[in-house]
Design an enzyme around this catalytic site. Structure first.
Site, PDB file in Angstrom:
ATOM      1  N   ASP A  89       0.512  -1.099  -0.064  1.00 37.95           N
ATOM      2  CA  ASP A  89      -0.373   0.096   0.485  1.00 37.95           C
ATOM      3  C   ASP A  89       0.412   1.507   0.288  1.00 37.95           C
ATOM      4  OD1 ASP A  89      -2.093  -1.571  -0.152  1.00 37.95           O
ATOM      5  OD2 ASP A  89      -2.382  -1.628   1.850  1.00 37.95           O
ATOM      6  N   LYS A 116      -5.650  -5.181  -6.865  1.00 35.37           N
ATOM      7  CA  LYS A 116      -6.082  -4.282  -5.435  1.00 35.37           C
ATOM      8  C   LYS A 116      -7.163  -3.954  -6.646  1.00 35.37           C
ATOM      9  CE  LYS A 116      -3.328  -4.219  -2.300  1.00 35.37           C
ATOM     10  NZ  LYS A 116      -3.077  -4.408  -1.529  1.00 35.37           N
ATOM     11  N   ARG A 120      -3.134  -2.051  -9.684  1.00 34.17           N
ATOM     12  CA  ARG A 120      -2.473  -0.448  -9.239  1.00 34.17           C
ATOM     13  C   ARG A 120      -1.471  -0.555  -9.255  1.00 34.17           C
ATOM     14  NH1 ARG A 120      -3.516  -0.298  -2.884  1.00 34.17           N
ATOM     15  NH2 ARG A 120      -5.659   0.324  -3.905  1.00 34.17           N
ATOM     16  N   ARG A 162      -6.410   5.060  -3.409  1.00 37.75           N
ATOM     17  CA  ARG A 162      -5.267   5.163  -3.191  1.00 37.75           C
ATOM     18  C   ARG A 162      -4.151   5.639  -4.086  1.00 37.75           C
ATOM     19  NH1 ARG A 162      -4.016   3.405   1.867  1.00 37.75           N
ATOM     20  NH2 ARG A 162      -5.106   1.356   2.793  1.00 37.75           N
ATOM     21  N   LYS A 188     -13.607   4.673   0.415  1.00 35.82           N
ATOM     22  CA  LYS A 188     -13.623   3.289   0.717  1.00 35.82           C
ATOM     23  C   LYS A 188     -12.815   3.733   2.169  1.00 35.82           C
ATOM     24  CE  LYS A 188     -12.116  -0.868  -0.428  1.00 35.82           C
ATOM     25  NZ  LYS A 188     -11.135  -1.362  -0.784  1.00 35.82           N
TER      26      LYS A 188
END
Length: 208
Positions: A89, A116, A120, A162, A188
């Site tokens: 992450d 993800k 990503r 993200r 989220k």
């Protein structure tokens, strides 16, 4: 096993520590900009993403602790080699930070990012390119050639919280405006992200 409600007991009052995954965006923004302090963090947390402080220090940013508050401030950034297996992450915001560090940063073992909310790994590589940066993939390794200022541009979040937050921080060090489609995806994990962004000095123009 089936457990009845009577099987559970309250432990009493508990303290929920701060979220290192979300804090990392502000700390990297601090390393790229005017310095940011994030409160409510546990420096001995079991969260893998607490590694952001060590990584920023290794990149040349200034980091300091005061109680449960961590501050990140600008410094002469340098490239790094990162193993992303336990910190997937962190990769989006590390990629943006690496774009400001002259030289080549390699983020290895990043394959989990393909599973993800979006692919990503592919998305953040393409987005860095779209914003004027230099990045490419070698299998599951992200390679960022840093040192060239981002130019800005119109980009999409791919519906990924993200990625949207990464683009927000990218805007703080870009020479031009960054227009994000799908910015609402931050809900989220961080519904108040844009409010905090403005509180820290970020400028937002919302469009319908």
């Amino acid at each position: 096993y089936f457990l009845s409600p009577a099987s559970y007991r309250s432990p009493g009052q508990v303290h929920v520590e701060g979220d290192w995954s979300n804090a990392a965006f502000w700390l990297c923004a601090g390393a790229l900009g005017g310095g940011v302090t994030v409160a409510g963090l546990n420096r001995n947390s079991l969260q893998g993403d607490r590694a952001i402080c060590t990584l920023l220090s290794a990149m040349g940013a200034g980091t300091a602790w005061s109680g449960s508050s961590c501050t990140a401030a600008p410094g002469p950034l340098q490239p790094l080699q990162v193993d992303a297996r336990s910190i997937p992450d962190l990769v989006p915001i590390l990629a943006v930070t690496a774009s400001a560090a002259p030289g080549i940063t390699r983020v290895e073992h990043a394959g989990r990012l393909r599973l993800k909310e979006s692919d990503r790994l592919e998305a953040l590589c393409r987005l860095l390119q779209d914003l004027g940066g230099s990045a490419f993939l070698e299998g599951d390794c992200l390679v960022v050639q840093g040192g060239t200022p981002l130019t800005g541009g119109a980009v999409m979040s791919y519906g990924d919280h993200r990625i949207a937050m990464m683009l927000a921080v990218a805007a703080t060090c870009a020479n031009g405006v960054v227009e994000v489609t799908g910015a609402e995806s931050v809900a989220k994990s961080y519904p108040n992200f844009w409010e905090d962004y403005e509180q820290l000095g970020g400028t937002i123009a919302r469009t319908e």
